[in-house]
Scaffold this motif. Structure first.
Motif, PDB file in Angstrom:
ATOM      1  N   LEU A   8      38.784  47.864  38.860  1.00 46.50           N
ATOM      2  CA  LEU A   8      37.434  47.379  39.103  1.00 46.50           C
ATOM      3  C   LEU A   8      36.453  48.516  38.885  1.00 46.50           C
ATOM      4  O   LEU A   8      36.794  49.689  39.050  1.00 46.50           O
ATOM      5  N   PRO A   9      35.212  48.191  38.510  1.00 46.91           N
ATOM      6  CA  PRO A   9      34.176  49.235  38.494  1.00 46.91           C
ATOM      7  C   PRO A   9      34.034  49.844  39.880  1.00 46.91           C
ATOM      8  O   PRO A   9      34.257  49.184  40.896  1.00 46.91           O
ATOM      9  N   ARG A  10      33.653  51.125  39.923  1.00 46.52           N
ATOM     10  CA  ARG A  10      33.578  51.829  41.197  1.00 46.52           C
ATOM     11  C   ARG A  10      32.652  51.124  42.177  1.00 46.52           C
ATOM     12  O   ARG A  10      32.959  51.003  43.376  1.00 46.52           O
ATOM     13  N   TRP A  11      31.492  50.649  41.682  1.00 42.40           N
ATOM     14  CA  TRP A  11      30.534  49.999  42.584  1.00 42.40           C
ATOM     15  C   TRP A  11      31.124  48.728  43.174  1.00 42.40           C
ATOM     16  O   TRP A  11      30.885  48.414  44.342  1.00 42.40           O
ATOM     17  N   ALA A  12      31.902  48.000  42.385  1.00 41.07           N
ATOM     18  CA  ALA A  12      32.492  46.755  42.884  1.00 41.07           C
ATOM     19  C   ALA A  12      33.565  47.036  43.918  1.00 41.07           C
ATOM     20  O   ALA A  12      33.659  46.362  44.953  1.00 41.07           O
ATOM     21  N   ASP A  13      34.388  48.057  43.655  1.00 32.92           N
ATOM     22  CA  ASP A  13      35.455  48.389  44.590  1.00 32.92           C
ATOM     23  C   ASP A  13      34.906  48.950  45.899  1.00 32.92           C
ATOM     24  O   ASP A  13      35.442  48.705  46.972  1.00 32.92           O
ATOM     25  N   ALA A 355      40.324  38.589  43.401  1.00 32.54           N
ATOM     26  CA  ALA A 355      39.300  37.545  43.305  1.00 32.54           C
ATOM     27  C   ALA A 355      38.008  38.095  42.710  1.00 32.54           C
ATOM     28  O   ALA A 355      37.375  37.465  41.854  1.00 32.54           O
ATOM     29  N   VAL A 356      37.613  39.292  43.147  1.00 27.12           N
ATOM     30  CA  VAL A 356      36.397  39.913  42.604  1.00 27.12           C
ATOM     31  C   VAL A 356      36.581  40.239  41.130  1.00 27.12           C
ATOM     32  O   VAL A 356      35.670  40.053  40.321  1.00 27.12           O
ATOM     33  N   ALA A 357      37.776  40.703  40.732  1.00 29.45           N
ATOM     34  CA  ALA A 357      38.036  41.000  39.326  1.00 29.45           C
ATOM     35  C   ALA A 357      37.905  39.751  38.473  1.00 29.45           C
ATOM     36  O   ALA A 357      37.326  39.783  37.375  1.00 29.45           O
ATOM     37  N   VAL A 358      38.418  38.628  38.978  1.00 34.25           N
ATOM     38  CA  VAL A 358      38.299  37.362  38.251  1.00 34.25           C
ATOM     39  C   VAL A 358      36.832  36.962  38.127  1.00 34.25           C
ATOM     40  O   VAL A 358      36.369  36.552  37.043  1.00 34.25           O
ATOM     41  N   LEU A 359      36.067  37.066  39.205  1.00 38.77           N
ATOM     42  CA  LEU A 359      34.648  36.690  39.165  1.00 38.77           C
ATOM     43  C   LEU A 359      33.866  37.563  38.179  1.00 38.77           C
ATOM     44  O   LEU A 359      33.009  37.065  37.448  1.00 38.77           O
ATOM     45  N   LEU A 360      34.168  38.837  38.144  1.00 42.95           N
ATOM     46  CA  LEU A 360      33.471  39.729  37.219  1.00 42.95           C
ATOM     47  C   LEU A 360      33.801  39.409  35.779  1.00 42.95           C
ATOM     48  O   LEU A 360      32.931  39.429  34.900  1.00 42.95           O
ATOM     49  N   ARG A 361      35.063  39.069  35.497  1.00 43.77           N
ATOM     50  CA  ARG A 361      35.442  38.689  34.124  1.00 43.77           C
ATOM     51  C   ARG A 361      34.760  37.403  33.712  1.00 43.77           C
ATOM     52  O   ARG A 361      34.276  37.271  32.590  1.00 43.77           O
TER      53      ARG A 361
END
Length: 367
Positions: A8-13, A355-361
């Protein structure tokens, strides 16, 4: 077979994943409140009003936040070195004993000397008690998780003995020390700010809060702006690569655990020097264990630790007011809500990261 790590991008993680975890935890907590026949919206409003709706509530919230900042940072520094320090309770206990001893010996000194020396004594005691499990892992192969657990029990037994048999207040039935000299205690925040024309109600909030903010900045500088911090992060990421690069994993293990213990000593500074003005039994009150959740939720980053500490401060203070206004929502239920937060921030972390990775994609595709 373990699942592949999620990039994940640093800000997202750092920000988005904890935010999603907290939102999911609060949703589950709301369902618990509904299950006992109360309105979750009303309960949330009461919780926020009790913690942030008045100067007194804010004072208590920031007092709790101070404890969680210190214990969260203690876990975070060790985490960056690849260590899991769950000995914050024991380290804070020994820090409190050292602070009490310093107050007894140095009480005749003026305040500008006595209080700083008592704070340093607390930090030194916590550092020593953190160094011991670090040394045991580095030199004897004893796992730091096991040794910190056992040392928690040793510290709990030691303080009972010392308060009852050695350092106890004469004539008192309670296991506590005599009151510290006035020169060795920290100023309450309402007295500290009074000369500036700010009139605040009397709360446990004291100048240790300023030390906690300074600790957040100091840890950020240490971990990301110093050679020692780089060495700590390198050992935490890959000790074999660190050793190949000339960094001693054993030395870093001991240093990181000593720093971690010194930060845990801040809990003793806030409670013993800032609030109680004496050393009492069980002053740690589980704050050291909550610090684990604070560090995990804050991604071991000082900014995240500060925000997570504030969240738990709101929960502690607002939960007390909530249980008073809504007797059906007991303090035990507030503890359950805190446990849900810990569960979602820790054990279910991977689920929310995916879940966040899926939403970002999906967002990138639709954008």
């Amino acid at each position: 077979m373990s699942a592949a790590p999620v990039d994940l991008p640093r800000w997202a993680d750092t920000a988005l994943v904890p935010l999603v975890s907290v939102a999911a935890a609060l949703l589950v907590a709301g369902l618990v409140v509904v299950g006992i026949g109360e309105s979750p919206l009303e309960a949330t409003a009461l919780l926020l009003r009790g913690s942030l709706g008045s100067a007194e509530g804010i004072g208590f919230t920031l007092y709790y936040t101070t404890n969680f900042i210190f214990t969260g940072l203690a876990v975070a520094v060790a985490y960056h070195a690849g260590l899991f320090n769950i000995g914050g309770e024991g380290q804070a206990t020994i820090a409190g004993l050292c602070a009490a001893l310093a107050c007894t010996v140095l009480g005749a000194l003026p305040g500008f000397l006595a209080a700083p020396l008592a704070i340093l004594a607390a930090a030194a005691g916590g550092a020593l008690y953190g160094f011991i499990p670090g040394w045991l892992q580095a030199r004897r192969g004893s796992h730091v998780v096991i040794t910190t657990i056992m040392l928690n029990f040793v510290a709990a037994t030691l303080i009972v003995y010392l308060l009852r048999e050695v350092m106890g207040k004469a004539g008192s039935m309670q296991p506590e020390t005599p009151d510290f000299p006035a020169s060795a205690v920290l100023l309450p925040m309402h007295k500290l700010l009074a000369p500036l024309g700010l009139k605040l109600p009397a709360t446990p909030l004291n100048s240790a809060f300023l030390l906690a903010l300074a600790a957040l900045a100091a840890v950020w500088l240490l971990i990301w702006r110093t050679r020692l911090g780089y060495a700590i992060r390198t050992v935490g990421a890959n000790p074999h690569a660190a050793a190949y690069a000339g960094i001693s994993p054993a030395r870093i293990t001991m240093v990181a655990m000593a720093i971690s213990g010194a930060l845990a000593g801040g809990l003793a500074v806030n409670e013993a020097l800032g609030v109680q003005h004496r050393l009492v039994l069980d002053f740690t009150a589980g704050y050291g264990f909550v610090g684990i959740a604070v560090a995990l939720m804050g991604r071991a980053h000082p900014v995240g630790v500060g925000l997570a500490a504030l969240l738990f401060g709101i929960l502690y203070q607002g939960g007390a007011e909530l249980s008073f206004d809504k007797p059906a929502i007991t303090r035990d239920m507030v503890v359950v809500i805190g446990g849900v937060l810990i569960l979602f921030a820790g054990a279910l972390d991977g689920l929310f990261r995916r879940a966040v990775a899926v939403l970002l994609r999906v967002g990138r595709r639709t954008g």
